[in-house]
Write an enzyme that holds these catalytic residues in place. Structure first.
Site, PDB file in Angstrom:
ATOM      1  N   ARG A 186       1.083   4.087  -0.181  1.00  0.00           N
ATOM      2  CA  ARG A 186       0.981   2.718  -0.679  1.00  0.00           C
ATOM      3  C   ARG A 186      -0.008   2.562  -1.826  1.00  0.00           C
ATOM      4  NH1 ARG A 186       4.660   3.640   1.429  1.00  0.00           N
ATOM      5  NH2 ARG A 186       5.618   2.769   3.273  1.00  0.00           N
ATOM      6  N   SER A 235       4.389  -6.885   5.082  1.00  0.00           N
ATOM      7  CA  SER A 235       3.186  -6.335   5.720  1.00  0.00           C
ATOM      8  C   SER A 235       1.958  -6.708   4.903  1.00  0.00           C
ATOM      9  CB  SER A 235       3.300  -4.816   5.839  1.00  0.00           C
ATOM     10  OG  SER A 235       4.354  -4.462   6.703  1.00  0.00           O
ATOM     11  N   GLU A 309      -2.447  -4.521   1.813  1.00  0.00           N
ATOM     12  CA  GLU A 309      -1.403  -4.163   0.862  1.00  0.00           C
ATOM     13  C   GLU A 309      -1.291  -5.246  -0.201  1.00  0.00           C
ATOM     14  OE1 GLU A 309       2.457  -3.033   2.116  1.00  0.00           O
ATOM     15  OE2 GLU A 309       1.766  -1.805   3.789  1.00  0.00           O
TER      16      GLU A 309
END
Length: 317
Positions: A186, A235, A309
């Site tokens: 990520r 998320s 995130e």
């Protein structure tokens, strides 16, 4: 600020740039351009039609010292209630997906950064090319997905990218091969002060029926686990090594926790969503307070500090 760009107040154009190639809006609410439906206004919202127009706009902003911000489809983005100063650039019109040499290099695909992940998956499926099935569970634009190496259990961008092109703040092109992109979980080494505009992918032949079946299974799994029809970023926190952020949040007893109109989803604890049924309406400040509270509680209960995130930009009111 438009006069600093070389355009008269109310004009749709910038000096030396065809107005048809550059859409401009003043005091544009960023809530219209994020999946959370939150955020204050941008001084100028700009949507260029192609990469040369984008380069010209960046050059003009650099020459007049106007700050710029890059926004894709607004997933994984939280804009503070005070909004954004300067020019916010959206790549929604720079969205081509092509297979330039289907006979000589049949697995090579080129994609512009403003293309949606769904568009890339759809084109690859039509060409019977596998490797991007993971995009069935990843919303947003390709540019944002490249920067954060988006993915699911089926894969991530690092598995298929061979080259990335970006523009710096002066509008100059930078080309990086896969190794120079520094893809990791990520995240990547693609500089945040550049704007990704294009990528080359190397996919693999795969029957359409197999692609469709795998994507359908992924989407079904996500539909069963994730909330629908509420403003969200997907998320909110990255999964820590060897664990899942959603599990840690749920075990800490935080499902349903709210700050104003922001709430930890009762369906999936790593989804912090907007409750649109209350007054006053949810603000970005509500969401930021909830993010900070959840992170602090998970650290208190589990000794694990979660990383977001979500990218947070903009100014407080």
């Amino acid at each position: 600020m438009l006069d600093r760009l070389g355009a008269a107040p109310g004009s749709a154009g910038v000096i030396d740039i065809d107005p048809a190639l550059l859409e401009l809006r003043l005091d544009e609410p960023m809530a219209r351009h994020t999946t959370l439906r939150l955020g204050g206004p941008a001084d100028i919202w700009a949507r260029p039609a192609d990469i040369p127009t984008l380069a010209a706009l960046l050059s003009r902003c650099a020459a007049t010292q106007i700050p710029v911000h890059f926004v894709g489809s607004g997933t994984n983005l939280l804009v503070r209630d005070g909004g954004l100063r300067g020019v916010v650039i959206n790549l929604g019109r720079i969205n081509q997906v092509s297979r330039p040499d289907p006979d000589g290099q049949p697995t090579r695909v080129e994609v512009e950064a403003g293309a949606s992940t769904g568009r890339l998956l759809s084109r690859a499926t039509a060409w019977e090319l596998g490797g991007v099935e993971f995009l069935g569970g990843v919303p947003g634009s390709v540019g944002g997905g490249l920067i954060m190496n988006a993915g699911t259990y089926l894969g991530e961008f690092t598995n298929v990218v061979t080259q990335v092109r970006s523009l710096d703040l002066r509008g100059l092109e930078i080309v990086r091969d896969h190794a120079a992109c520094g893809f990791r979980y990520r995240d990547s080494d693609l500089p945040k002060h550049e704007i990704v505009v294009w990528a080359e992918l190397d996919l693999r032949p795969r029957p359409r029926a197999e692609i469709d079946a795998e994507v359908a299974a992924l989407r079904k799994r996500r539909d069963e686990r994730e909330p629908k029809k509420v403003p969200n970023n997907g998320s909110t926190f990255k999964n820590p090594t060897g664990d899942h952020a959603g599990r840690l949040i749920e075990v800490a007893g935080l499902k349903g926790t709210r700050r104003g109109g922001a709430i930890v989803s009762p369906k999936h604890a790593n989804w912090l969503v907007v409750d649109r049924g209350i007054e006053p309406a949810c603000t970005a400040a509500d969401m930021l307070q909830l993010i900070d509270f959840v992170r602090a509680e998970v650290e208190r209960v589990h000794g694990v500090r979660l990383e977001t995130e979500v990218k947070v930009i903009g100014e407080a009111p």
